[in-house]
Write an enzyme that holds these catalytic residues in place. Sequence first.
Site, PDB file in Angstrom:
ATOM      1  N   GLU A  30       0.845  -1.192   0.000  1.00 27.76           N
ATOM      2  CA  GLU A  30       0.000   0.000   0.000  1.00 27.76           C
ATOM      3  C   GLU A  30       0.881   1.242   0.000  1.00 27.76           C
ATOM      4  OE1 GLU A  30      -2.421   2.918  -0.070  1.00 27.76           O
ATOM      5  OE2 GLU A  30      -3.205   0.871  -0.328  1.00 27.76           O
ATOM      6  N   GLN A  31       0.624   2.148  -0.959  1.00 28.37           N
ATOM      7  CA  GLN A  31       1.483   3.318  -1.080  1.00 28.37           C
ATOM      8  C   GLN A  31       1.280   4.333   0.047  1.00 28.37           C
ATOM      9  OE1 GLN A  31       0.693   5.471  -4.686  1.00 28.37           O
ATOM     10  NE2 GLN A  31      -1.506   5.641  -4.298  1.00 28.37           N
ATOM     11  N   ARG A 104     -17.697   3.115   4.052  1.00 27.86           N
ATOM     12  CA  ARG A 104     -16.540   2.422   3.478  1.00 27.86           C
ATOM     13  C   ARG A 104     -15.489   2.123   4.543  1.00 27.86           C
ATOM     14  NH1 ARG A 104     -16.281   2.841  -2.296  1.00 27.86           N
ATOM     15  NH2 ARG A 104     -14.128   2.135  -2.155  1.00 27.86           N
ATOM     16  N   TYR A 214     -28.879   7.695   0.806  1.00 26.91           N
ATOM     17  CA  TYR A 214     -29.220   6.540   1.638  1.00 26.91           C
ATOM     18  C   TYR A 214     -28.583   6.696   3.008  1.00 26.91           C
ATOM     19  CZ  TYR A 214     -24.715   4.703  -0.229  1.00 26.91           C
ATOM     20  OH  TYR A 214     -23.408   4.530  -0.613  1.00 26.91           O
ATOM     21  N   ASP A 293     -10.971  -1.785 -10.138  1.00 28.26           N
ATOM     22  CA  ASP A 293     -10.852  -0.614 -11.006  1.00 28.26           C
ATOM     23  C   ASP A 293      -9.584  -0.596 -11.837  1.00 28.26           C
ATOM     24  OD1 ASP A 293     -13.273   0.400 -10.250  1.00 28.26           O
ATOM     25  OD2 ASP A 293     -12.491   1.982  -8.957  1.00 28.26           O
TER      26      ASP A 293
END
Length: 401
Positions: A30-31, A104, A214, A293
């Site tokens: 992970e950067q 998230r 929502y 993605d």
Amino acid sequence: MDILIVGAGIGGLTAAVRLAQRGHRVRVLEQAKSLGEVGAGIQMSANAVKVLTAIGVEPALKASGVLPKAFEFRRFDSGELLHRIPLGDAHREKHGAAYYQMHRRDLHAALVEALLQHSADAIQLDAAVCGVHENDQEAGVELASGQTLRAELVIGADGVKSRVRQHVLGPDRPVFTGQVVWRVLVPVDRVPKELRTDIVSTIWCGPHNHGVMYYLRGGQLINFVGCVARPWEEESWTAARPWAELDSDYAGWHPMVRAVVEAADRDQCFRWALNSRVPAMAWSTPRVTMLGDAVHSTLPYMAQGAAMAIEDAGVLARALELDLPLEERLRVYEQHRAPRTRRVVEESTEMGQLYRIDNADEMRQAFHDRNIARSRNEWLYPYDPLTVPLQTVADASAQGD
């Protein structure tokens, strides 16, 4: 296998946990210098929740998620109901898993915890990848620090600006869509009770613009996502923009939308540019592959971007167990996943166009003709990454003959 995963987002972490469950040695690069997820709400339908349940994180979804009763598509000004997709009990009974809406960060934290239970040192931070290489025996990455890491397989889960993608497909660039997305979180008690909707996900559809609303964290927060046409700007999840621009974009909208806009913290209105690519059908080299993605960036109009990455993780873990050379296992994975993710990418783009029809009569007719509920219940939500048949390359060739 010894596997390097580039990117500690939701897709990369899901893959890491699923692969670690199966005895693989997994290292996630992970950067960022610290772990954490930006953004706000995320939606998880049954097709993704089946994988999350298998890796043991559904308790976190139950603890902090919301179970919406339906999707409701409404006209931006009058609130007229255009279409409805039942969720809640109907979704669980029909598709074998619940539909959750959650923050998230809560899902990301649950995935980190699940991975660290398998391996306390599985995640390497401050590890920006600047190059990828491979030969017949191994693959590897070069980090910005000068460190070189080697493994049997490299998986690119490093998002729309993926460096791994450059190794697999060359130096193509994402294209700005002409659309940007607002994201705003508002405590529910700031909105008058008489305006609050039921626990549903509402898509407000209007000319050249729409908004999605929502609930999160037990119904204590309202998540607002506004998609609007604007000139190009730098793609960034963390760029705050003037509240006055948000206010202008939603002037004249339904009182519920206006109430959320007016209740927003003036310095906490974030906006990012939407970029896209033509969906790729080739995902892999002999020792490098991709998910999420990095290979199929998806516009957010079906709430399936993260779900597709989670599906990828579930299918990739199964494909790697096939009794085939690694290159063929990766081909099975990409040949199975590429057509489905391409359909999601294309239909997500079409949904954005549907939500923005100017004329109200034309919009009503388009929703009637499209019947989104039937479509999604027939092909999108029933998919099970844990059991769907995987066709080997030899099987596919035989059928083609």
